[in-house]
Structure formats: C-alpha cells, structure tokens
Design a protein around this motif. Structure first.
Motif, PDB file in Angstrom:
ATOM      1  N   ASN A  83       0.866  -1.352   0.085  1.00  0.00           N
ATOM      2  CA  ASN A  83       0.102  -0.077   0.165  1.00  0.00           C
ATOM      3  C   ASN A  83       1.045   1.422  -0.060  1.00  0.00           C
ATOM      4  OD1 ASN A  83      -2.502  -1.367  -0.087  1.00  0.00           O
ATOM      5  ND2 ASN A  83      -3.128  -0.891   2.091  1.00  0.00           N
ATOM      6  N   THR A  84       2.253   1.124   0.120  1.00  0.00           N
ATOM      7  CA  THR A  84       2.894   2.268  -0.026  1.00  0.00           C
ATOM      8  C   THR A  84       3.537   2.458  -1.459  1.00  0.00           C
ATOM      9  OG1 THR A  84       4.964   0.962   0.568  1.00  0.00           O
ATOM     10  CG2 THR A  84       3.829   2.106   2.571  1.00  0.00           C
ATOM     11  N   ALA A  85       3.351   1.698  -2.432  1.00  0.00           N
ATOM     12  CA  ALA A  85       3.686   1.713  -3.788  1.00  0.00           C
ATOM     13  C   ALA A  85       2.925   2.814  -4.417  1.00  0.00           C
ATOM     14  CB  ALA A  85       3.588   0.344  -4.568  1.00  0.00           C
ATOM     15  N   PRO A  86       3.464   3.705  -5.192  1.00  0.00           N
ATOM     16  CA  PRO A  86       2.809   4.719  -6.079  1.00  0.00           C
ATOM     17  C   PRO A  86       1.511   4.426  -6.661  1.00  0.00           C
ATOM     18  CG  PRO A  86       5.067   4.906  -6.476  1.00  0.00           C
ATOM     19  CD  PRO A  86       5.044   3.568  -5.643  1.00  0.00           C
ATOM     20  N   GLU A  87       1.326   3.056  -7.281  1.00  0.00           N
ATOM     21  CA  GLU A  87       0.324   2.572  -7.958  1.00  0.00           C
ATOM     22  C   GLU A  87      -0.642   2.093  -6.872  1.00  0.00           C
ATOM     23  OE1 GLU A  87       3.347  -0.884  -7.504  1.00  0.00           O
ATOM     24  OE2 GLU A  87       3.178   1.357  -8.237  1.00  0.00           O
ATOM     25  N   ALA A  88      -0.426   1.937  -5.626  1.00  0.00           N
ATOM     26  CA  ALA A  88      -1.547   1.495  -4.736  1.00  0.00           C
ATOM     27  C   ALA A  88      -2.646   2.513  -4.478  1.00  0.00           C
ATOM     28  CB  ALA A  88      -0.885   1.308  -3.340  1.00  0.00           C
ATOM     29  N   ARG A  89      -2.570   3.862  -4.830  1.00  0.00           N
ATOM     30  CA  ARG A  89      -3.552   4.879  -4.770  1.00  0.00           C
ATOM     31  C   ARG A  89      -4.709   4.437  -5.717  1.00  0.00           C
ATOM     32  NH1 ARG A  89      -4.012   9.537  -2.652  1.00  0.00           N
ATOM     33  NH2 ARG A  89      -5.309  11.233  -3.410  1.00  0.00           N
ATOM     34  N   ALA A  90      -4.402   4.222  -6.720  1.00  0.00           N
ATOM     35  CA  ALA A  90      -5.412   3.992  -7.806  1.00  0.00           C
ATOM     36  C   ALA A  90      -6.276   2.649  -7.443  1.00  0.00           C
ATOM     37  CB  ALA A  90      -4.839   3.947  -9.401  1.00  0.00           C
ATOM     38  N   SER A  91      -5.619   1.763  -7.008  1.00  0.00           N
ATOM     39  CA  SER A  91      -6.107   0.210  -6.499  1.00  0.00           C
ATOM     40  C   SER A  91      -7.086   0.481  -5.341  1.00  0.00           C
ATOM     41  CB  SER A  91      -5.141  -0.595  -6.448  1.00  0.00           C
ATOM     42  OG  SER A  91      -5.670  -1.963  -5.919  1.00  0.00           O
ATOM     43  N   ILE A  92      -6.710   1.524  -4.517  1.00  0.00           N
ATOM     44  CA  ILE A  92      -7.642   1.462  -3.341  1.00  0.00           C
ATOM     45  C   ILE A  92      -8.785   2.422  -3.640  1.00  0.00           C
ATOM     46  CG2 ILE A  92      -7.409   2.579  -0.907  1.00  0.00           C
ATOM     47  CD1 ILE A  92      -4.634   1.944  -0.850  1.00  0.00           C
ATOM     48  N   ARG A  93      -8.513   3.465  -4.538  1.00  0.00           N
ATOM     49  CA  ARG A  93      -9.620   4.210  -4.891  1.00  0.00           C
ATOM     50  C   ARG A  93     -10.642   3.350  -5.932  1.00  0.00           C
ATOM     51  NH1 ARG A  93      -8.156   8.995  -7.749  1.00  0.00           N
ATOM     52  NH2 ARG A  93      -9.918  10.156  -6.853  1.00  0.00           N
ATOM     53  N   ARG A  94     -10.185   2.619  -6.464  1.00  0.00           N
ATOM     54  CA  ARG A  94     -11.014   1.770  -7.525  1.00  0.00           C
ATOM     55  C   ARG A  94     -11.844   0.880  -6.412  1.00  0.00           C
ATOM     56  NH1 ARG A  94     -11.585  -2.717  -8.725  1.00  0.00           N
ATOM     57  NH2 ARG A  94      -9.858  -4.013  -9.182  1.00  0.00           N
ATOM     58  N   GLN A  95     -11.286   0.090  -5.443  1.00  0.00           N
ATOM     59  CA  GLN A  95     -11.823  -0.667  -4.787  1.00  0.00           C
ATOM     60  C   GLN A  95     -13.114   0.059  -3.839  1.00  0.00           C
ATOM     61  OE1 GLN A  95      -9.225  -3.746  -2.634  1.00  0.00           O
ATOM     62  NE2 GLN A  95      -7.598  -2.595  -3.752  1.00  0.00           N
TER      63      GLN A  95
END
Length: 174
Positions: free
Chosen positions: A151-163
């Motif tokens: 969850n600290t990876a830069p791409e984590a943000r998009a995944s969390i927002r999509r979920q």
C-alpha cells in the motif's frame, strides 16, 4: 480502443445502480472524499443517469466537509475525517442539501502516504443514510490492499480508490 472511461467492473456495477434505482424510482446523492468524484463519474458514464443521480459533493478538505455538508468541527477533531462519525455526518448533510432518497458517503486514506498506525493506508469508511429514516446509522470501515499488497507503492492509490468506488456503488443498490 476502449470506449469506456473507467474499468469494466466499475461500468457494469454503475449500470446496475442506475437501472435498479431507476426501477425503484429512487434518487441518490454522493458525498465523496478519497474517491474524489469517481463514484459520481461512474454513474454519469451510464446513459439515463440523470433519472437517478441528484448530485454529488466532493469534499476533500476538512473545511469543505464542514462548509458544504455541515459536518461539525468537533466530529473531525475528535474522531478524524476517516471515521464512521464523519461519513455519517457527511451522508446526513448530503441528504439535507439534496432531493435524494439515499446518500452514500466515503472518506479514507488512499495513500501512498498519510496513513497512521490506527488508520493505515487503505482504510476507507462508508456510510449510507436514507431520507426520513430514523434508526441506527449505517456505517462500515474497510481496509483495502493494493494489488501486490504494497500500500506504500505509488500505484496503490489507484487500486484503493477503485476498490472504494466499487464498494460505494454496491451500497447504492436498492
């Protein structure tokens, strides 16, 4: 080339939300923070969404939650913006400032930074409120993990927002 702005799973669920709420003659309102309007965007991608979506509020800052939705400052100071108390107040404020029958509110920590030990990145809270419905507040705290689990990876943000967007859409189903 895809004609969809958003991922297919989001589009499909948004289409269900529009169809089922239209059938139920129900209007919805959104109060979004960490999703930044993604839920409203998903709904407006669907033809006929104007029969269902009354309006949406993107209240990203604490000030906007207080000014636009009437969230009490003491709720934010005591429980934080990422709390059931805050999203419940956001949902109530959205109903009060709309013509909708049901409101869904979302607030969370999308990352990759901003998390704490108590509210790590991926913590998202939701509330659903109905017009003229007394009773217990409906709220839920979820923790989403990014694909790959970091969850600290830069791409984590998009995944969390999509979920979080998918979860909010599910809450809008009658």
């Amino acid at each position: 080339m895809s004609t969809n702005l958003l991922p297919e799973d989001v589009d499909k669920l948004a289409a269900r939300v529009i169809a089922e709420n239209k059938e139920a003659a129900r209007k919805v309102v959104l109060a979004e923070s960490c999703t930044g309007g993604l839920v409203a965007a998903a709904l407006t991608e669907i033809p006929g969404s104007s029969a269902v979506l009354d309006r949406g509020f993107v209240t990203y800052s604490n000030e906007s939650k207080m000014e636009s939705l009437g969230v009490a400052q003491d709720i934010i100071e005591t429980f934080g913006a990422v709390s059931i108390a805050c999203v419940w107040a956001m949902a109530q404020g959205a109903l009060k400032s709309s013509n909708a029958d049901v409101a869904v509110a979302i607030s969370g920590v999308a990352g990759p930074d901003g998390g704490t030990q108590l509210k790590p990145v991926g913590t998202v809270v939701f509330a659903r409120a109905y017009r003229n419905h007394e009773g217990e507040p409906e709220g839920e705290l979820k923790h989403f993990d990014a694909e790959g689990g970091d969850n600290t990876a830069p791409e984590a943000r998009a995944s969390i927002r999509r979920q979080a967007t998918l979860c909010a859409l599910e809450l809008l189903l009658p």
